[in-house]
Design a protein around this motif. Structure first.
Motif, mmCIF file in Angstrom:
data_model
loop_
_atom_site.group_PDB
_atom_site.id
_atom_site.type_symbol
_atom_site.label_atom_id
_atom_site.label_comp_id
_atom_site.label_asym_id
_atom_site.label_seq_id
_atom_site.Cartn_x
_atom_site.Cartn_y
_atom_site.Cartn_z
ATOM 1 N N SER A 150 0.814 -1.217 0.000
ATOM 2 C CA SER A 150 0.000 0.000 0.000
ATOM 3 C C SER A 150 0.848 1.267 0.000
ATOM 4 N N GLY A 151 2.173 1.107 0.128
ATOM 5 C CA GLY A 151 3.024 2.283 0.040
ATOM 6 C C GLY A 151 4.004 2.473 1.169
ATOM 7 N N ALA A 152 3.943 1.622 2.220
ATOM 8 C CA ALA A 152 4.940 1.740 3.288
ATOM 9 C C ALA A 152 6.321 1.432 2.727
ATOM 10 N N VAL A 153 7.354 2.086 3.279
ATOM 11 C CA VAL A 153 8.685 1.935 2.713
ATOM 12 C C VAL A 153 9.361 0.629 3.126
ATOM 13 N N ASP A 154 9.077 0.133 4.356
ATOM 14 C CA ASP A 154 9.760 -1.067 4.836
ATOM 15 C C ASP A 154 9.129 -1.513 6.148
ATOM 16 N N TYR A 155 9.542 -2.702 6.614
ATOM 17 C CA TYR A 155 9.159 -3.144 7.952
ATOM 18 C C TYR A 155 10.302 -3.964 8.534
ATOM 19 N N ILE A 156 10.361 -4.006 9.846
ATOM 20 C CA ILE A 156 11.369 -4.793 10.547
ATOM 21 C C ILE A 156 10.666 -5.576 11.641
ATOM 22 N N THR A 157 11.073 -6.837 11.808
ATOM 23 C CA THR A 157 10.394 -7.733 12.737
ATOM 24 C C THR A 157 11.027 -7.682 14.119
#
Length: 442
Positions: free
Chosen positions: A99-106
């Protein structure tokens, strides 16, 4: 050398985690704002949409989840979101990226890994003064170096490359770095002017030279003065005009149509073509080809210099946003991946045209693959079965290309952002066939 810093907002309700992130990011030189509630974050992001360069957001919050914060805030702000997710929230995080988020970290994550993600999310697209005017790839830096060497010479330059590779841009670059930069740059598209009019347009005509010649007309060769006469699509020049152009180069003079008085030609000739005009079987005059190709330059197609794709894309989009009223404020990660996978048969011209259409029609703040490729079925729509090793290498290669584009091809800076040594980065670039030359660090 210090890394790039930015204005970062953290949305984290855990006091220990929030304080730890705020403290470390501040030590790294960032300006940090910390929120503990989603409602507060949304309110401030709407009130001050340009206040932050990055939003680090937890997905699970006491009053609303991170996805709801993203949906509400992204209507007003173009600041990228980096989500922190637990293992159970990974599917949601992936959906947010689409949807457009740049990244994620767990979670739980190592602080070094977190700082690396922050650095990558804060990708800077500023062009460095040390180079990268035409591109960051090895091929385009070589073109720049060649043009720098050619700049002080009066001999003709022949730019050869596929349609849309940037031959006129290269010619204008040559003009700007030469001593002729204060004189005119006159561009003539030999394919766009009817053959029966091209001689008059190129050399001019006298009043009464032919029916309809009601007044004196100074042609492109005369108007170029001491500057550059750029003849685009020279391969489409009619045979009779090829002979007159050869005489222009050899004698340094020309005649207006309807006149016998020679006029001096002082400009430098720069030509461009997508045709192999020097090949056996070509109808183009060989003697003229040898004259025009005294200083040859080959412009590689975009598919051979993938390092330039995102570099060009962000610059094109910046230019488009300056002149067009558009909601778009950037390019999403998935769209970047799709651009890196596309073959670009139309080269840089196709890239710009697709971005212009996307900017005009998209309702997203960050462009998605479907915005740029509405006519193409992408790999995201038709997943292919591949080994985990292949998928990992493909993702790694895309990330290296993305960071090289953000750092203008600076190897040392790219290595820092990727969290690896220069030697390791060079090794990976060699393995993946990435040939970006290194600028001088400054």
């Amino acid at each position: 050398m210090p890394h790039d810093t930015g204005r970062i907002a953290i949305l984290e309700d855990d006091p220990i985690m929030g304080e730890s992130l705020q403290h470390r990011l501040t030590i790294e030189g960032h300006r940090v704002k910390w929120w503990t509630k989603g409602e507060q974050a949304v309110r401030e992001l709407i009130d001050c949409p340009d206040a932050f360069d990055l939003i680090v957001c937890d997905i699970r919050l006491p009053d609303m989840n991170g996805e709801e914060v993203f949906r509400k805030a992204s209507r007003e702000t173009a600041a990228p979101f980096l989500f922190m997710s637990g293992y159970g929230d990974i599917d949601q995080a992936v959906r947010l990226m689409r949807s457009g988020a740049v990244d994620y970290i767990t979670k739980p994550f190592d602080m070094a890994a977190f700082l690396e993600r922050v650095a990558l999310s804060l990708r800077s697209r500023e062009q460095l003064a040390s180079g990268g005017t035409l591109g960051i790839s090895s091929a385009m830096r070589n073109v720049e170096q060649v043009l720098q060497r050619y700049a002080s010479h009066p001999l003709p330059v022949l730019l050869q490359g596929e349609t849309g590779t940037g031959k006129e841009v290269s010619a204008r670059f040559l003009h700007q770095i030469s001593t002729r930069k204060s004189a005119p740059f006159i561009a003539v598209n030999c394919a766009a002017i009817p053959a029966e009019l091209l001689e008059s347009e190129l050399f001019g005509h006298e009043k009464g030279a032919f029916t309809g010649a009601h007044q004196l007309h100074r042609g492109y060769a005369e108007r170029a003065g001491d500057g550059i006469l750029f003849l685009d699509e020279i391969g489409d020049m009619p045979a009779n005009l090829q002979a007159k152009l050869l005489r222009l180069i050899e004698d340094g003079t020309f005649h207006r149509v309807g006149s016998e008085a020679p006029l001096p030609f002082k400009a430098r000739i720069v030509c461009a073509t997508h045709q192999a005009i020097g090949a056996d079987g070509s109808s183009f005059r060989k003697d003229l080809f040898f004259r025009l190709s005294a200083l040859p330059v080959r412009i590689a197609p975009l598919r051979e210099r993938q390092e330039d794709i995102l570099w060009l894309a962000h610059r094109f989009l910046d230019e488009i946003m300056e002149i067009r009223d558009t909601r778009v404020r950037g390019i999403g990660t998935l769209a970047e991946d799709a651009m890196l996978e596309h073959g670009w048969p139309g080269n840089a011209r196709e890239l710009r045209n697709r971005l212009e259409r996307a900017a005009a029609l998209s309702e997203n703040l960050l462009l998605m693959p479907a915005d740029i490729f509405p006519d193409v079925v992408t790999a995201f729509d038709t997943p292919q079965i591949e080994t985990l090793a292949n998928a990992r290498e493909a993702a790694e290669r895309r990330q290296i290309l993305r960071v090289l584009g953000a750092t203008n091809g600076q190897i040392s800076q790219a290595a820092r952002r990727l969290g690896i040594s220069r030697t390791t980065l060079w090794g990976k670039m060699t393995r993946f066939g990435i040939e970006t030359s290194e600028c001088s660090d400054s």
